[in-house]
Design a protein around this motif. Structure first.
Motif, short mmCIF file in Angstrom:
data_model
loop_
_atom_site.label_atom_id
_atom_site.label_comp_id
_atom_site.label_asym_id
_atom_site.label_seq_id
_atom_site.Cartn_x
_atom_site.Cartn_y
_atom_site.Cartn_z
N SER A 9 24.19 69.33 53.48
CA SER A 9 25.42 69.58 52.64
C SER A 9 25.45 70.64 51.80
CB SER A 9 26.17 68.27 52.19
OG SER A 9 27.02 68.62 51.39
N ARG A 11 27.18 70.73 49.12
CA ARG A 11 27.50 69.93 47.62
C ARG A 11 26.25 69.17 47.28
NH1 ARG A 11 32.59 66.17 49.80
NH2 ARG A 11 34.34 67.77 49.01
N ASN A 16 28.69 63.46 49.78
CA ASN A 16 28.98 62.20 50.51
C ASN A 16 27.66 61.81 51.13
OD1 ASN A 16 31.38 62.03 49.31
ND2 ASN A 16 32.22 63.07 51.09
N SER A 17 27.02 62.84 51.83
CA SER A 17 25.92 62.81 52.80
C SER A 17 24.89 62.12 51.75
CB SER A 17 25.30 64.04 53.04
OG SER A 17 26.37 64.79 53.90
N VAL A 87 30.60 67.14 58.57
CA VAL A 87 31.25 67.72 60.04
C VAL A 87 31.84 68.80 59.24
CG1 VAL A 87 32.95 67.61 61.69
CG2 VAL A 87 31.59 65.36 60.98
N ASN A 89 33.96 72.13 60.69
CA ASN A 89 34.56 72.70 62.06
C ASN A 89 34.13 71.77 63.40
OD1 ASN A 89 36.21 74.31 60.62
ND2 ASN A 89 34.52 75.80 60.18
N MET A 90 34.18 70.77 63.28
CA MET A 90 33.49 69.79 64.48
C MET A 90 31.95 69.76 64.61
SD MET A 90 36.64 68.75 65.48
CE MET A 90 36.06 67.72 67.04
N ASN A 136 28.91 62.67 58.45
CA ASN A 136 30.04 62.16 57.66
C ASN A 136 31.08 63.19 57.91
OD1 ASN A 136 31.27 62.82 54.91
ND2 ASN A 136 29.29 63.54 54.91
N GLU A 167 35.18 61.00 52.55
CA GLU A 167 35.66 61.15 51.16
C GLU A 167 35.96 59.83 50.35
OE1 GLU A 167 35.02 63.73 49.54
OE2 GLU A 167 35.32 65.36 50.93
C1 LIG Z 1 34.47 74.31 55.93
C2 LIG Z 1 34.84 72.88 55.93
C3 LIG Z 1 35.05 72.39 57.50
C4 LIG Z 1 35.44 71.13 57.77
N1 LIG Z 1 35.51 70.73 59.04
C5 LIG Z 1 35.83 69.51 59.25
C6 LIG Z 1 36.15 68.84 60.47
O1 LIG Z 1 35.96 69.69 61.27
N2 LIG Z 1 36.29 67.82 60.69
C7 LIG Z 1 36.15 66.86 59.50
O2 LIG Z 1 36.42 65.47 60.06
N3 LIG Z 1 36.18 66.98 58.32
C8 LIG Z 1 35.76 68.49 58.09
N4 LIG Z 1 35.67 68.75 56.87
C9 LIG Z 1 35.34 67.89 55.61
C10 LIG Z 1 34.16 67.44 55.27
O3 LIG Z 1 33.36 66.91 56.55
C11 LIG Z 1 34.15 66.25 54.47
O4 LIG Z 1 34.75 66.69 53.05
C12 LIG Z 1 32.93 65.51 53.95
O5 LIG Z 1 33.08 64.21 53.59
C13 LIG Z 1 31.86 66.28 53.01
O6 LIG Z 1 30.82 65.55 53.00
P1 LIG Z 1 29.69 65.92 51.95
O7 LIG Z 1 30.02 65.60 50.53
O8 LIG Z 1 28.34 65.27 52.28
O9 LIG Z 1 29.47 67.68 52.16
C14 LIG Z 1 35.29 70.23 56.32
C15 LIG Z 1 34.89 70.77 55.17
C16 LIG Z 1 34.93 71.73 54.93
C17 LIG Z 1 34.50 72.53 53.41
#
Ligand SMILES: Cc1cc2nc3c(=O)[nH]c(=O)nc-3n(C[C@H](O)[C@H](O)[C@H](O)COP(=O)(O)O)c2cc1C
Length: 235
Positions: A9, A11, A16-17, A87, A89-90, A136, A167
């Protein structure tokens, strides 16, 4: 026994990971494992150049001089190695994809054929760690991980965790007590998964089920998330 997770991630420590990885590693540690979480965003990992120097001129050694050689050593000396990603973009983040592209020095150049007609490269080393995967998603619902699941189905993972409503893991003491309780239960299930992995080398079906229990309904999550953005945009 060493359990390592590579967190992809952007972040990093606020991700969240990390909120998923942390209790899992805590459980493994309780069971006697040495644990480490590597935040890839904090490391110097350049893009694979596709030069194949690691297959030809210097077999097993990448042409790039960055943190990757150290991280591949850490991967190989682990008994269990996990990849964690939100995740994007899928699929997985570019950060994690970039990291996994750099695993090329660990495989041999020759093309081999499986009985089912697919092709592969043999590993360069005799012993690889057993692997697990954590994803996630920001969306609720069940289909956010379809692409990841399809791609990683070719590999044999000890454990796969797919957490939707990611989230919601940013829960604070001011949140709905029902959500706080659900997140605590999720965290306990992750700890148990880590303990089982380090003790038995596998995670029971019951624990895998508990890790995937609903933490918040799709409607509540959607309403909370949309309210957050409405308030932020209005300010
Ligand atoms: C560029 C970008 C693309 C994303 N694409 C998706 C997606 O395709 N599907 C989804 O469910 N969430 C998507 N998200 C949301 C993240 O998966 C979500 O905020 C996640 O909880 C972040 O986890 P992290 O804190 O571990 O990075 C996207 C977020 C960003 C910034």
């Amino acid at each position: 026994m060493k359990v390592t997770v590579f967190n992809g991630s952007p972040r990093g420590r606020k991700s969240n990971s990390h909120r998923i990885v942390s209790p899992l590693l805590e459980g493994a540690k309780e069971a006697g494992a040495q644990t480490e979480e590597v935040f890839l965003i904090e490391r110097d990992i350049r893009q694979c150049l596709g030069c194949f120097v690691c297959w030809g001129k210097t077999p097993g050694k990448c042409a790039l001089n960055d943190d990757m050689a150290e991280l591949l050593d850490l991967f190989l000396e682990s008994d269990y190695a996990g990849m964690a990603t939100p995740v994007y973009n899928m699929y997985m983040t570019g950060l994690l994809k970039n990291f996994t592209d750099r695993f090329l020095p660990l495989s041999m150049p020759h093309i081999k054929k499986n009985d089912d007609g697919s092709f592969y490269h043999e590993g360069r080393v005799k012993r690889f760690p057993r692997q697990f995967f954590i994803a996630n998603s920001g969306f609720p619902g069940a289909h956010n991980f379809d692409l990841i699941k399809a791609i990683i189905s070719y590999q044999d993972f000890v454990l796969e965790i797919y957490r939707n409503c990611g989230e919601a893991l940013q829960v604070t003491d001011d949140d709905d007590p029902r959500l706080i309780k659900k997140i605590r239960e999720f965290s306990d299930a992750l700890k148990k998964a880590g303990r089982e992995m380090a003790t038995n080398g596998r995670v029971s079906e019951e624990t895998v089920r508990d890790v995937h229990l609903e933490i918040i309904s799709d409607e509540e999550y959607m309403a909370g998330g949309n309210k957050y953005w409405d308030e932020l945009i209005d300010d």
